[in-house]
Design a protein around this motif. Structure first.
Motif, PDB file in Angstrom:
ATOM      1  N   GLY A  59      89.315   3.675  24.013  1.00 29.65           N
ATOM      2  CA  GLY A  59      89.179   3.275  22.622  1.00 29.65           C
ATOM      3  C   GLY A  59      89.996   4.189  21.729  1.00 29.65           C
ATOM      4  N   GLU A  60      89.744   4.114  20.438  1.00 29.95           N
ATOM      5  CA  GLU A  60      90.512   4.905  19.467  1.00 29.95           C
ATOM      6  C   GLU A  60      89.927   6.303  19.285  1.00 29.95           C
ATOM      7  OE1 GLU A  60      92.283   3.189  15.725  1.00 29.95           O
ATOM      8  OE2 GLU A  60      90.620   4.350  14.851  1.00 29.95           O
ATOM      9  N   GLY A  61      88.670   6.363  18.850  1.00 32.98           N
ATOM     10  CA  GLY A  61      88.026   7.644  18.614  1.00 32.98           C
ATOM     11  C   GLY A  61      86.545   7.451  18.345  1.00 32.98           C
ATOM     12  N   PRO A  62      85.760   8.504  18.432  1.00 33.87           N
ATOM     13  CA  PRO A  62      84.323   8.399  18.185  1.00 33.87           C
ATOM     14  C   PRO A  62      84.019   8.029  16.738  1.00 33.87           C
ATOM     15  CG  PRO A  62      84.894  10.456  19.302  1.00 33.87           C
ATOM     16  CD  PRO A  62      86.170   9.868  18.816  1.00 33.87           C
ATOM     17  N   GLY A  63      82.927   7.283  16.537  1.00 36.98           N
ATOM     18  CA  GLY A  63      82.426   6.991  15.203  1.00 36.98           C
ATOM     19  C   GLY A  63      81.254   7.904  14.901  1.00 36.98           C
ATOM     20  N   ALA A  64      80.497   7.571  13.869  1.00 34.59           N
ATOM     21  CA  ALA A  64      79.381   8.421  13.453  1.00 34.59           C
ATOM     22  C   ALA A  64      78.303   8.520  14.530  1.00 34.59           C
ATOM     23  CB  ALA A  64      78.783   7.881  12.156  1.00 34.59           C
ATOM     24  N   ASP A  65      77.960   7.390  15.145  1.00 36.99           N
ATOM     25  CA  ASP A  65      76.919   7.403  16.187  1.00 36.99           C
ATOM     26  C   ASP A  65      77.368   8.195  17.410  1.00 36.99           C
ATOM     27  OD1 ASP A  65      74.949   5.711  14.893  1.00 36.99           O
ATOM     28  OD2 ASP A  65      76.318   4.052  15.226  1.00 36.99           O
ATOM     29  N   PHE A  73      81.009   4.792  22.407  1.00 36.88           N
ATOM     30  CA  PHE A  73      80.641   3.398  22.214  1.00 36.88           C
ATOM     31  C   PHE A  73      79.127   3.155  22.317  1.00 36.88           C
ATOM     32  CE2 PHE A  73      85.142   3.024  22.945  1.00 36.88           C
ATOM     33  CZ  PHE A  73      85.526   1.928  22.182  1.00 36.88           C
ATOM     34  N   VAL A  74      78.386   3.824  21.446  1.00 40.77           N
ATOM     35  CA  VAL A  74      76.933   3.631  21.410  1.00 40.77           C
ATOM     36  C   VAL A  74      76.485   2.970  20.104  1.00 40.77           C
ATOM     37  CG1 VAL A  74      76.385   5.527  22.983  1.00 40.77           C
ATOM     38  CG2 VAL A  74      76.591   5.998  20.531  1.00 40.77           C
ATOM     39  N   THR A  82      79.179  -3.574  25.423  1.00 41.10           N
ATOM     40  CA  THR A  82      78.252  -3.693  26.548  1.00 41.10           C
ATOM     41  C   THR A  82      77.908  -5.156  26.812  1.00 41.10           C
ATOM     42  OG1 THR A  82      77.303  -1.511  26.078  1.00 41.10           O
ATOM     43  CG2 THR A  82      75.983  -3.012  27.426  1.00 41.10           C
ATOM     44  N   LYS A  83      77.659  -5.924  25.740  1.00 45.63           N
ATOM     45  CA  LYS A  83      77.334  -7.346  25.894  1.00 45.63           C
ATOM     46  C   LYS A  83      78.507  -8.119  26.503  1.00 45.63           C
ATOM     47  CE  LYS A  83      73.988  -7.594  22.085  1.00 45.63           C
ATOM     48  NZ  LYS A  83      73.703  -8.183  20.744  1.00 45.63           N
ATOM     49  N   ILE A  84      79.717  -7.788  26.073  1.00 41.45           N
ATOM     50  CA  ILE A  84      80.907  -8.460  26.606  1.00 41.45           C
ATOM     51  C   ILE A  84      81.044  -8.190  28.097  1.00 41.45           C
ATOM     52  CG2 ILE A  84      83.437  -8.466  26.559  1.00 41.45           C
ATOM     53  CD1 ILE A  84      83.204  -7.868  23.518  1.00 41.45           C
ATOM     54  N   LEU A  85      80.851  -6.938  28.476  1.00 34.45           N
ATOM     55  CA  LEU A  85      80.949  -6.567  29.894  1.00 34.45           C
ATOM     56  C   LEU A  85      79.870  -7.255  30.711  1.00 34.45           C
ATOM     57  CD1 LEU A  85      81.698  -2.734  29.570  1.00 34.45           C
ATOM     58  CD2 LEU A  85      83.295  -4.529  30.242  1.00 34.45           C
ATOM     59  N   GLU A  86      78.650  -7.244  30.198  1.00 30.84           N
ATOM     60  CA  GLU A  86      77.535  -7.871  30.915  1.00 30.84           C
ATOM     61  C   GLU A  86      77.777  -9.372  31.087  1.00 30.84           C
ATOM     62  OE1 GLU A  86      74.102  -6.867  28.654  1.00 30.84           O
ATOM     63  OE2 GLU A  86      73.858  -4.883  29.579  1.00 30.84           O
ATOM     64  N   PHE A  96      84.498   3.640  33.512  1.00 31.58           N
ATOM     65  CA  PHE A  96      84.562   4.857  32.704  1.00 31.58           C
ATOM     66  C   PHE A  96      85.121   4.495  31.338  1.00 31.58           C
ATOM     67  CE2 PHE A  96      86.197   8.859  31.062  1.00 31.58           C
ATOM     68  CZ  PHE A  96      85.122   9.705  31.325  1.00 31.58           C
ATOM     69  N   ILE A  97      84.493   5.015  30.289  1.00 30.36           N
ATOM     70  CA  ILE A  97      84.888   4.708  28.915  1.00 30.36           C
ATOM     71  C   ILE A  97      85.163   6.006  28.164  1.00 30.36           C
ATOM     72  CG2 ILE A  97      84.233   3.582  26.758  1.00 30.36           C
ATOM     73  CD1 ILE A  97      82.294   1.843  28.357  1.00 30.36           C
ATOM     74  N   THR A  98      86.325   6.076  27.525  1.00 27.97           N
ATOM     75  CA  THR A  98      86.670   7.253  26.744  1.00 27.97           C
ATOM     76  C   THR A  98      87.472   6.808  25.516  1.00 27.97           C
ATOM     77  OG1 THR A  98      87.623   9.492  26.845  1.00 27.97           O
ATOM     78  CG2 THR A  98      88.828   7.737  27.977  1.00 27.97           C
ATOM     79  N   ASN A  99      88.045   7.758  24.793  1.00 28.34           N
ATOM     80  CA  ASN A  99      88.845   7.466  23.608  1.00 28.34           C
ATOM     81  C   ASN A  99      90.133   8.273  23.614  1.00 28.34           C
ATOM     82  OD1 ASN A  99      87.214   5.643  21.734  1.00 28.34           O
ATOM     83  ND2 ASN A  99      85.712   7.270  22.111  1.00 28.34           N
ATOM     84  N   ILE A 100      91.072   7.838  22.779  1.00 26.06           N
ATOM     85  CA  ILE A 100      92.321   8.573  22.619  1.00 26.06           C
ATOM     86  C   ILE A 100      92.041   9.994  22.145  1.00 26.06           C
ATOM     87  CG2 ILE A 100      94.339   8.771  21.106  1.00 26.06           C
ATOM     88  CD1 ILE A 100      94.941   6.892  23.276  1.00 26.06           C
ATOM     89  N   VAL A 101      91.186  10.146  21.131  1.00 24.40           N
ATOM     90  CA  VAL A 101      90.777  11.474  20.667  1.00 24.40           C
ATOM     91  C   VAL A 101      89.290  11.666  20.951  1.00 24.40           C
ATOM     92  CG1 VAL A 101      92.581  11.656  18.919  1.00 24.40           C
ATOM     93  CG2 VAL A 101      90.362  10.668  18.298  1.00 24.40           C
ATOM     94  N   LYS A 102      88.912  12.900  21.190  1.00 23.04           N
ATOM     95  CA  LYS A 102      87.545  13.210  21.614  1.00 23.04           C
ATOM     96  C   LYS A 102      86.645  13.680  20.472  1.00 23.04           C
ATOM     97  CE  LYS A 102      89.458  12.551  25.610  1.00 23.04           C
ATOM     98  NZ  LYS A 102      89.558  11.152  26.102  1.00 23.04           N
TER      99      LYS A 102
END
Length: 215
Positions: A59-65, A73-74, A82-86, A96-102
């Protein structure tokens, strides 16, 4: 004549070394102060999921959550992912899920070039240690960074690319999909459903040991 014996590490030894490198990488991310985002973050977000997996989402980067929890991605976008994957039959716990910036960019803005460069060493190390067969780039930022393209996500989504021998497919970011309620043919949600089914098909082919078609 001198006889030389070439000694190479066993499979177990290689895995042990990778696990050591993975733990060291996690520690480096947690302590990172390489860019200004370190001064505004609550927590770093390394990523989540098994290291030994076929699929890696970026993804791009973490949000507030995510900044609050330290997990990717919470929030609402993550719940939609999660719904799309399910729905496609791809268990989230298997990827494995991560972002461009941590670290979270203030106001959820797009990461700057300085911030992206600072974090790239961590992203590249994650990709190398996970060794995925499939990379999914969620949205413009990871797509342009990984593929080094100027084309936007509307032109690249749903297409397979080859990056260092890895199958890459860009998808709309879940946060973009949240703006559109319609699932009619041609809508962003419908296109994403088509794209994730193609990902599932490629994933199954690779998991079964088959030879997937080239990108």
């Amino acid at each position: 004549m001198t006889s030389w014996i070439s000694l190479s590490p066993s499979g177990n030894e290689q895995e042990q070394k990778k696990e050591e490198l993975w733990r060291d990488l996690q520690a480096q991310v947690a302590q990172c102060t390489r860019c200004p985002l370190a001064s505004t973050r609550t927590r770093t977000v390394f990523g989540e999921g098994p290291r030994k997996t076929t699929i890696l989402f970026i993804g791009e980067g973490p949000g507030a959550d995510e900044d609050a929890s330290g997990k990717p991605f919470v929030g609402k976008a993550g719940q939609l992912l999660t719904k799309i994957l399910e729905a496609a039959g791809i268990p989230r716990q298997d990827v494995f899920i991560t972002n461009i910036v941590k670290c979270r960019p203030p106001g959820n803005r797009v990461p700057t070039l300085e911030e992206t460069f600072a974090c790239d060493r961590f992203l590249q190390a994650q990709i190398a240690l996970v060794s995925p067969r499939i990379l999914i780039c969620l949205g413009n930022t990871p797509t342009k960074w990984i593929l080094k393209t100027s084309e936007g996500i509307t032109k690249t989504r749903g297409k397979w690319f080859n990056w260092k021998g890895i199958f890459v497919m860009p998808l709309f970011h879940p946060s973009y999909l949240l703006r559109y309620q319609s699932s009619t043919v041609g809508s962003p949600k419908h296109l994403t459903w088509t794209d994730i089914k193609a990902v599932k098909e490629k994933w199954l082919a690779l998991e079964k040991g088959g030879v997937a078609e080239d990108a």
